[in-house]
Scaffold this motif. Structure first.
Motif, short mmCIF file in Angstrom:
data_model
loop_
_atom_site.label_atom_id
_atom_site.label_comp_id
_atom_site.label_asym_id
_atom_site.label_seq_id
_atom_site.Cartn_x
_atom_site.Cartn_y
_atom_site.Cartn_z
N PRO A 65 1.07 -1.24 0.28
CA PRO A 65 -0.10 0.17 -0.22
C PRO A 65 0.91 1.38 0.51
O PRO A 65 2.17 1.21 0.40
CB PRO A 65 -0.49 -0.12 1.61
CG PRO A 65 -0.59 -1.51 1.54
CD PRO A 65 0.83 -2.07 1.12
N CYS A 66 -0.16 2.71 -0.11
CA CYS A 66 0.98 3.76 -0.35
C CYS A 66 0.94 4.09 1.55
O CYS A 66 1.66 5.45 1.16
CB CYS A 66 0.10 4.25 -1.45
SG CYS A 66 -1.40 4.91 -1.30
N TYR A 67 0.01 4.07 2.11
CA TYR A 67 0.04 4.50 2.93
C TYR A 67 -0.31 6.49 2.75
O TYR A 67 -0.17 6.33 5.09
CB TYR A 67 1.41 3.90 3.97
CG TYR A 67 0.88 2.78 4.61
CD1 TYR A 67 0.85 1.74 5.20
CD2 TYR A 67 2.22 2.58 3.67
CE1 TYR A 67 0.65 0.39 5.92
CE2 TYR A 67 2.27 0.21 3.19
CZ TYR A 67 1.41 -0.33 4.45
OH TYR A 67 0.91 -1.37 4.99
N THR A 68 -0.85 6.92 2.82
CA THR A 68 -1.20 7.77 2.38
C THR A 68 -2.76 8.43 1.47
O THR A 68 -3.18 9.18 2.27
CB THR A 68 -0.08 9.04 1.52
OG1 THR A 68 0.30 7.99 0.15
CG2 THR A 68 1.84 8.70 2.22
N CYS A 69 -3.50 7.23 1.00
CA CYS A 69 -4.53 7.57 -0.01
C CYS A 69 -5.72 7.74 1.32
O CYS A 69 -5.06 6.64 2.25
CB CYS A 69 -4.70 6.76 -0.61
SG CYS A 69 -5.15 5.11 -0.14
N ALA A 70 -6.50 8.03 1.18
CA ALA A 70 -8.06 7.56 1.70
C ALA A 70 -7.99 6.78 2.39
O ALA A 70 -8.68 6.65 3.91
CB ALA A 70 -9.64 8.00 1.17
N ASN A 71 -7.83 5.00 1.57
CA ASN A 71 -8.39 4.32 1.90
C ASN A 71 -7.65 3.51 3.72
O ASN A 71 -7.96 3.00 4.09
CB ASN A 71 -8.68 2.73 1.21
CG ASN A 71 -9.82 2.87 0.71
OD1 ASN A 71 -11.36 3.95 1.04
ND2 ASN A 71 -10.22 2.66 -0.83
N CYS A 72 -6.76 4.11 2.64
CA CYS A 72 -4.95 3.65 3.77
C CYS A 72 -5.30 4.49 4.76
O CYS A 72 -4.95 3.49 6.02
CB CYS A 72 -3.73 4.00 3.46
SG CYS A 72 -2.86 2.83 1.90
N LEU A 73 -5.47 5.89 4.93
CA LEU A 73 -5.92 6.36 6.14
C LEU A 73 -7.40 5.73 7.10
O LEU A 73 -7.09 6.07 8.11
CB LEU A 73 -5.88 7.85 5.83
CG LEU A 73 -4.18 8.56 4.96
CD1 LEU A 73 -5.03 10.32 5.11
CD2 LEU A 73 -3.46 8.66 6.44
N GLN A 80 -6.85 -1.61 0.17
CA GLN A 80 -8.21 -1.57 -0.19
C GLN A 80 -7.44 -0.54 -0.54
O GLN A 80 -7.88 0.88 -0.94
CB GLN A 80 -9.51 -1.56 0.14
CG GLN A 80 -9.72 -2.16 0.90
CD GLN A 80 -9.74 -4.01 0.18
OE1 GLN A 80 -9.96 -3.85 -1.09
NE2 GLN A 80 -9.57 -5.12 1.20
N CYS A 81 -5.80 0.02 -0.80
CA CYS A 81 -5.07 1.12 -1.36
C CYS A 81 -5.84 2.06 -2.85
O CYS A 81 -5.68 0.81 -3.31
CB CYS A 81 -3.47 0.74 -1.12
SG CYS A 81 -2.67 2.28 -2.11
N GLN A 82 -5.90 3.26 -2.15
CA GLN A 82 -6.75 3.79 -3.62
C GLN A 82 -8.68 3.65 -4.62
O GLN A 82 -9.28 4.21 -4.62
CB GLN A 82 -5.61 4.02 -4.25
CG GLN A 82 -4.90 4.65 -4.34
CD GLN A 82 -3.12 4.65 -4.89
OE1 GLN A 82 -3.37 4.44 -6.17
NE2 GLN A 82 -2.62 5.73 -4.32
N GLN A 83 -8.71 2.18 -4.47
CA GLN A 83 -9.25 1.53 -4.57
C GLN A 83 -9.68 -0.09 -4.18
O GLN A 83 -8.35 0.08 -4.08
CB GLN A 83 -9.34 1.54 -7.17
CG GLN A 83 -7.94 0.67 -6.93
CD GLN A 83 -8.21 0.43 -8.07
OE1 GLN A 83 -9.18 0.36 -9.16
NE2 GLN A 83 -6.61 0.27 -9.17
ZN LIG Z 1 -3.29 4.17 -0.38
#
Ligand SMILES: [Zn+2]
Ligand SMILES: [Zn+2]
Length: 355
Positions: A92-100, A106-109
């Motif tokens: 995951p990116c750990y910055t997008c809304a789903n990560c947060l 479900q990172c980003q989508q």
């Molecule tokens: Zn993410």
């Protein structure tokens, strides 16, 4: 001159093969390039090639690998070039809304944390790129060999998640449907979490034996008995606290509903790769009012979880390596892949060596 490397790709739906590609050179500011040392072939790779996620062209397969850090982005802290690292299948990116929100898989989508061999090249390659490396590279403790660490990248993370999502009460009863490698790790996870009785459903002899090895109290052969009836009988007709679906079939999902007591949990970790709908048996679901919880999830990633999984190997709470039934060199990956498709010779996990 560009350095080239060998990769194993999905050429198109239903077709795989080796392909030369350039060695990735630019990790980007937050990424890393890892030199692969060990990988495992996953049944998910065969679903992907079968078309489960749609068409892909010359996409490098593989999402279960460990290696050494080859290049690091300038912003990446906490690891050095040359370190042995495990990289979860989910990055995951750990910055997008789903990560947060806390749903990093479900990172980003939906399912977007799954990047290798889905939206970017995977790690059936001599080198592979890792995004957001500071969060996604997990240093491997000295005492943990690569052959064991590679199981943290999917099988242990996914299987244990099945048990963790199951809300297993200490001493509770758990049914695990199918004892492939993920189901075996769900069985082991249920035992580690304190289940009092683990009932595993499996027919293949090698898997039955491993199920007992990893903590199943009883193995139910669904070719000999009706597993739903057997589980209800073994639980005084009450049903289990937790049923774990680790096959990805509508039949076993329905069986999970049928064996779960009111207020219990059905934890799905199977990959449902075909058909439009999954039906729920209405009566056994209490006409929609049974207080049965259905949990789903996708292989949790990130270095914090990976560190915990590696610690379980380091402290000898678990040794996943008995699941390695076959070993191949990278040159033989086509053979390993074919065996994963057919499950011949009762293959469970083929380990791929890159040296
Ligand atoms: Zn993410
Ligand atoms: Zn996998």
């Amino acid at each position: 001159m560009t350095d080239m490397m060998k990769t194993f790709v999905m050429k198109t739906i239903g077709e795989v093969g080796f392909m030369e590609k350039p060695v990735p050179v630019d990790p980007g500011p937050t990424g890393a390039i890892v030199k692969t040392t060990r990988a495992l072939v996953c049944t998910s790779d065969t679903h992907t090639v079968g078309g489960a996620i749609g068409e892909r062209e010359n996409l490098t397969l593989g999402h279960e690998a460990v290696g050494t850090v080859h290049r690091l982005g300038r912003e990446v802290k906490g690891v050095q070039v040359g370190d042995r690292v495990a990289v979860n299948a989910i990055t995951p990116c750990y910055t997008c809304a789903n990560c947060l929100r806390g749903y990093t898989s479900q990172c980003q989508q939906m399912l977007g944390g799954w990047k290798f061999a889905n939206i970017k090249d995977g790690n059936f390659a001599e080198y592979f790129h890792v995004n957001n490396a500071e969060a996604n590279l997990a240093p491997i403790p000295d005492a943990v060999p690569d052959e064991a660490a590679v199981y943290t990248t999917d099988m242990m993370s996914t299987g244990f998640m099945g048990a963790e999502h199951g809300n297993i009460p200490l001493g509770g009863t758990v049914a695990v449907f199918a004892q492939g490698p993920v189901g075996l790790m769900a069985t082991a996870g249920a035992r580690l979490l304190g289940a009092g009785q683990v009932l595993a459903v499996e027919t293949r002899p090698k898997r039955q034996k491993l199920a007992r090895h990893f903590g199943a109290d009883v193995v139910i052969d669904f070719r000999k008995v009706n597993p739903v009836e057997a589980i209800l009988d073994m639980t005084g007709r009450e049903g289990v606290d937790t049923a774990i679906e680790s096959l990805g079939s509508e039949k076993t999902f329905q069986d999970c509903i049928k064996v779960t007591r009111p207020g219990g949990t059905v934890s799905n970790i199977g990959y449902h790769g075909k058909d439009e709908f999954i039906g729920i048996p209405r009566q056994e679901w209490g006409v929609g009012m049974s207080d049965i919880t259905i949990r789903t999830g996708l292989c949790p990633g990130g270095k914090v979880r990976m560190r915990r999984l590696l610690r379980l190997i380091e402290t000898e709470r678990i040794d996943p390596t008995p699941m390695t039934t076959h070993t191949f060199s990278f040159d033989e990956l086509d053979k390993a892949f074919h065996m994963m498709e057919t499950k011949e010779d009762e293959i469970i996990k083929p380990l791929i060596r890159f040296d």
